[in-house]
Design a protein around this motif. Structure first.
Motif, mmCIF file in Angstrom:
data_model
loop_
_atom_site.group_PDB
_atom_site.id
_atom_site.type_symbol
_atom_site.label_atom_id
_atom_site.label_comp_id
_atom_site.label_asym_id
_atom_site.label_seq_id
_atom_site.Cartn_x
_atom_site.Cartn_y
_atom_site.Cartn_z
ATOM 1 N N TYR A 249 2.053 0.741 1.465
ATOM 2 C CA TYR A 249 1.660 0.090 2.669
ATOM 3 C C TYR A 249 0.378 0.456 3.435
ATOM 4 O O TYR A 249 -0.200 -0.266 4.061
ATOM 5 C CB TYR A 249 2.894 0.734 4.049
ATOM 6 C CG TYR A 249 4.301 0.552 3.346
ATOM 7 C CD1 TYR A 249 4.921 -0.572 3.325
ATOM 8 C CD2 TYR A 249 5.226 1.725 2.834
ATOM 9 C CE1 TYR A 249 6.183 -0.669 2.750
ATOM 10 C CE2 TYR A 249 6.311 1.684 2.615
ATOM 11 C CZ TYR A 249 6.738 0.261 2.533
ATOM 12 O OH TYR A 249 8.190 0.341 2.044
ATOM 13 N N GLU A 250 0.110 1.646 3.357
ATOM 14 C CA GLU A 250 -1.432 1.996 4.050
ATOM 15 C C GLU A 250 -2.581 1.023 3.801
ATOM 16 O O GLU A 250 -3.447 0.912 4.176
ATOM 17 C CB GLU A 250 -1.882 3.462 3.734
ATOM 18 C CG GLU A 250 -2.710 4.005 4.750
ATOM 19 C CD GLU A 250 -2.234 4.150 6.262
ATOM 20 O OE1 GLU A 250 -1.122 3.911 6.477
ATOM 21 O OE2 GLU A 250 -3.143 4.427 7.032
ATOM 22 N N ASP A 251 -2.420 0.570 2.383
ATOM 23 C CA ASP A 251 -3.497 -0.178 1.856
ATOM 24 C C ASP A 251 -3.074 -1.567 2.227
ATOM 25 O O ASP A 251 -2.417 -2.431 1.501
ATOM 26 C CB ASP A 251 -3.579 -0.030 0.288
ATOM 27 C CG ASP A 251 -4.633 -1.207 -0.459
ATOM 28 O OD1 ASP A 251 -5.000 -1.956 0.534
ATOM 29 O OD2 ASP A 251 -4.599 -1.111 -1.553
ATOM 30 N N ALA A 252 -3.514 -1.836 3.517
ATOM 31 C CA ALA A 252 -3.115 -3.302 4.036
ATOM 32 C C ALA A 252 -4.241 -4.711 3.558
ATOM 33 O O ALA A 252 -3.810 -5.777 3.735
ATOM 34 C CB ALA A 252 -3.233 -3.553 5.357
ATOM 35 N N PHE A 254 -5.081 -4.842 0.127
ATOM 36 C CA PHE A 254 -4.478 -5.376 -1.246
ATOM 37 C C PHE A 254 -2.952 -4.944 -1.787
ATOM 38 O O PHE A 254 -2.378 -5.487 -2.483
ATOM 39 C CB PHE A 254 -5.428 -5.082 -2.554
ATOM 40 C CG PHE A 254 -6.675 -5.773 -2.539
ATOM 41 C CD1 PHE A 254 -6.828 -7.211 -2.635
ATOM 42 C CD2 PHE A 254 -7.999 -5.026 -2.255
ATOM 43 C CE1 PHE A 254 -8.104 -7.688 -2.692
ATOM 44 C CE2 PHE A 254 -8.857 -5.492 -2.171
ATOM 45 C CZ PHE A 254 -9.189 -6.975 -2.370
ATOM 46 N N GLY A 255 -2.724 -3.809 -1.012
ATOM 47 C CA GLY A 255 -1.247 -3.056 -1.211
ATOM 48 C C GLY A 255 -1.332 -2.489 -2.781
ATOM 49 O O GLY A 255 -0.371 -2.383 -3.555
ATOM 50 N N TYR A 256 -2.696 -2.134 -3.428
ATOM 51 C CA TYR A 256 -2.689 -1.401 -4.531
ATOM 52 C C TYR A 256 -2.657 0.160 -4.536
ATOM 53 O O TYR A 256 -2.131 0.811 -5.383
ATOM 54 C CB TYR A 256 -4.094 -1.641 -5.283
ATOM 55 C CG TYR A 256 -4.187 -3.010 -5.510
ATOM 56 C CD1 TYR A 256 -3.349 -3.809 -6.233
ATOM 57 C CD2 TYR A 256 -5.569 -3.782 -5.483
ATOM 58 C CE1 TYR A 256 -3.652 -5.193 -6.635
ATOM 59 C CE2 TYR A 256 -5.772 -4.922 -5.622
ATOM 60 C CZ TYR A 256 -4.950 -5.649 -6.496
ATOM 61 O OH TYR A 256 -4.955 -6.872 -6.767
ATOM 62 N N LYS A 257 -3.263 0.732 -3.598
ATOM 63 C CA LYS A 257 -3.315 2.264 -3.273
ATOM 64 C C LYS A 257 -2.294 2.867 -2.670
ATOM 65 O O LYS A 257 -1.685 2.189 -1.629
ATOM 66 C CB LYS A 257 -4.778 2.532 -2.761
ATOM 67 C CG LYS A 257 -5.997 1.643 -3.111
ATOM 68 C CD LYS A 257 -6.265 1.936 -4.600
ATOM 69 C CE LYS A 257 -7.701 0.986 -4.906
ATOM 70 N NZ LYS A 257 -7.702 1.272 -6.469
ATOM 71 N N THR A 258 -1.705 4.031 -3.249
ATOM 72 C CA THR A 258 -0.765 4.737 -2.625
ATOM 73 C C THR A 258 -1.205 6.144 -1.831
ATOM 74 O O THR A 258 -2.156 6.570 -2.027
ATOM 75 C CB THR A 258 0.098 5.369 -4.124
ATOM 76 O OG1 THR A 258 -0.975 5.976 -4.861
ATOM 77 C CG2 THR A 258 0.719 4.190 -4.988
ATOM 78 N N ALA A 259 -0.382 6.064 -1.087
ATOM 79 C CA ALA A 259 -0.699 7.101 0.157
ATOM 80 C C ALA A 259 0.032 8.600 -0.368
ATOM 81 O O ALA A 259 1.155 8.346 -0.574
ATOM 82 C CB ALA A 259 -0.609 6.583 1.395
ATOM 83 N N PHE A 260 -0.671 9.503 0.222
ATOM 84 C CA PHE A 260 0.192 10.929 0.186
ATOM 85 C C PHE A 260 1.217 11.132 1.146
ATOM 86 O O PHE A 260 0.974 10.912 2.166
ATOM 87 C CB PHE A 260 -0.891 11.879 -0.106
ATOM 88 C CG PHE A 260 -1.728 12.068 -1.302
ATOM 89 C CD1 PHE A 260 -1.102 12.835 -2.265
ATOM 90 C CD2 PHE A 260 -3.004 11.321 -1.518
ATOM 91 C CE1 PHE A 260 -1.803 13.037 -3.570
ATOM 92 C CE2 PHE A 260 -3.736 11.636 -2.592
ATOM 93 C CZ PHE A 260 -3.083 12.359 -3.682
#
Ligand code: ZN
Length: 561
Positions: A249-252, A254-260
């Motif tokens: 969600y934090e990558d608004a 592209f929605g590719y990257k994952t958040a810790f």
């Protein structure tokens, strides 16, 4: 996939007008020096009060000394995940906090993991800070979609690296470079891995020990699949731990990257027993979905599990802004198809939200004679079936467009959350018909569900859940599933229209997903994704009544003694 929760307020337009002149000088970049002041018109103390404070703890008397030590180590790792999320969401946490001019401002920066209000469409709440970059700190802040697509189009390798869920994108002269998380965040991931290996030695449960060791390896290699599989094999552990880069969600951008993020959890064995039987019903429920056969051909993993927990520590993404109350993991579709998922119902957090938020909202917005149908059991079940419903439907498009997630890109999350909500309610009504929910009253589920829409619509357009609930409110309004009484300003469930609305929305979403219909999804969101003025004024009444939007946790290890 978690239940994510945020809010938007109604005063956006006037604030934007004020700040568009004042912030012209700041648009070149963020001011890096000097004390931070609240932006014009922003009452920081009032914003902090949007969060009701709730203490997180468990019964320490039932834990052995080695278990307490294990929990302390897990909390240490969780705090590292917290620091990593700060870097992803914003950048230098300590430098920012040091500039807070008041304790309230510092607190609000902490709650939001940065200077942008997660409950207010990520608008900056301090002066001299520009808008939040859509790609947070995962990408260069000035990156355009066009530039990214061009770079990713250079080769299959470039695409895989730049679009990877465990890489950040940085500039290297004129070109873009993907840096693996293990490298970018190695200074914290290496000590986190060491702590996990220590914790593994203390873990009496072999499944937990195995998972912790494999998770440690994942932190060092960016290969999370073995540890995801091991996490699904854990059956008998009383202490559980979720940690790592997980949601997108934090990558608004592209929605590719994952958040810790991280959760430290203690299983509630008694409630887990009550939940066990529903997981076994998934395949049957999948077959009964109200869509043509093609849209329900995949078989949900038969290894799916459903358990209740008390959370004793939240960190990072799940602790930012609104708080998660249920988890369905892992997100890796390959793992899901092979082994299913595990669903964790976070009971103490749910009860806190029910009591602090849902009941007060219902007392404002639900017709008086229907308020008795707003119950914790129904709330718990709706959230539980939301998580179960993530496992229903399909993961792959029917027409060769790849996975649903890839085909729907940044629109995927909102639609998937909407799917889980509506199919969850669909499942409840099916199980009631089959007599599987005892003597429960369908009106409890419908009314609690409607009250839940008001709660979640408040999360606003910065949240997948906010959008999903707005879509549903508008869709239900069109189908007549509820009525509004202008005299009392309350809403009333119309049960005889509700079931048709549930089936129609279920089919609409499953088709968009199965067809990988990106354009159709954009159109659906544009058409039905905004809060109508009448609803906004109802939400403003709820806020004016001082009803909190979410909770914030008072947490630590003191309760361990
Ligand atoms: Zn969800």
């Amino acid at each position: 996939m978690q239940r994510r929760e945020f809010l938007a307020t109604g005063s956006a337009a006037s604030l934007a007008l004020l700040s568009s002149c004042a912030s012209k000088e700041a648009t070149e970049g963020t001011v890096q020096q000097g004390p931070l002041q609240a932006a014009a018109g922003v009452d920081i103390a009032a914003r902090v009060n949007q969060y009701a404070s709730v203490k997180l703890e468990a019964d320490a008397s039932s834990l052995r000394a080695d278990e307490k030590q294990l929990i302390r180590l897990l909390v240490e790792v969780a705090r590292m995940m917290d620091d990593l999320f700060w870097r992803q969401a914003y950048g230098d946490k300590q430098a920012l906090l040091a500039r807070a001019s008041t304790p309230e401002l510092r607190r609000f920066l902490e709650i939001n993991y940065g200077p942008w209000d997660r409950l207010d469409g990520n608008k900056p709440f301090v002066d001299g800070i520009g808008p939040k970059p859509a790609g947070a700190n995962f990408y260069p802040s000035d990156l355009t979609k066009q530039e990214f697509e061009t770079a990713a189009g250079a080769s299959a390798e470039a695409a895989a690296a730049l679009k990877g869920q465990y890489t950040v994108v940085r500039r290297d002269g004129a070109s873009l470079r993907a840096v693996p998380y293990s490298q970018e965040y190695g200074d914290l991931l290496k000590p986190a891995a060491a702590r996990l290996r220590e914790a593994a030695k203390l873990a009496a449960d072999p499944g937990l020990a195995n998972y912790l060791n494999l998770r440690a390896a994942a932190f060092e290699t960016d290969n999370y699949q073995p540890s995801d599989l091991a996490w699904l094999d854990m059956k008998t552990n009383g202490i559980d731990f979720v940690a790592g880069p997980i949601e997108d969600y934090e990558d608004a951008l592209f929605g590719y990257k994952t958040a810790f993020e991280a959760y430290v959890l203690i299983k509630d064995k008694e409630w887990s027993q009550r939940l066990r039987k529903y997981a076994a019903m998934l395949p049957g429920l999948q077959r009964g979905l109200p869509v043509p056969e093609a849209y329900k051909m995949e078989t949900p993993g038969s290894d799916s599990e459903l358990n209740a927990y008390d959370v004793v520590y939240y960190a990072g993404d799940c602790n930012a802004g609104s708080k998660t109350i249920a988890i369905n993991l892992p997100n890796d579709e390959e793992v899901q198809l092979k082994k299913g998922t595990r669903r964790l119902q976070l009971k103490n957090a749910m009860r806190a939200k029910f009591q602090q938020i849902l009941v007060p909202i219902a007392s404002q917005l639900i017709a008086e004679d229907q308020r008795k149908h707003v119950t914790f059991d129904a709330f718990f079940s709706n959230v539980m079936f939301h998580e179960v419903a993530h496992g229903l439907g399909i993961k792959n498009t029917l027409n060769g467009k790849g996975t649903v997630r890839d085909a729907l890109k940044e629109r995927y999350s909102a639609l998937e959350e909407g799917k889980a909500d509506i199919l969850g309610l669909y499942m409840v009504s099916e199980l009631l018909k089959q007599g599987e929910l005892g003597g429960a009253d369908l009106m409890d589920y419908y009314t609690t569900f409607l009250a839940g829409i008001f709660r979640s619509v408040r999360f606003g357009a910065a949240s997948a859940h906010g959008i999903a609930n707005t879509l549903r409110f508008n869709f239900f309004a069109e189908m007549g599933a509820f009525s509004f009484d202008a005299a009392t300003k309350t809403y009333r469930v119309v049960p005889e229209k509700m079931s048709a609305a549930v089936a129609a929305l279920s089919e609409k979403i499953l088709r968009l997903q199965g067809d990988g219909d990106y354009a159709g999804t954009v159109q659906f969101v544009n058409q039905m994704g905004s809060i109508p003025p009448a609803l906004q004024s109802d939400l403003d009444r709820v806020s004016a009544a001082g009803i909190p939007i979410d909770v914030v946790f008072d947490q630590g290890t003191a309760w361990l003694g």
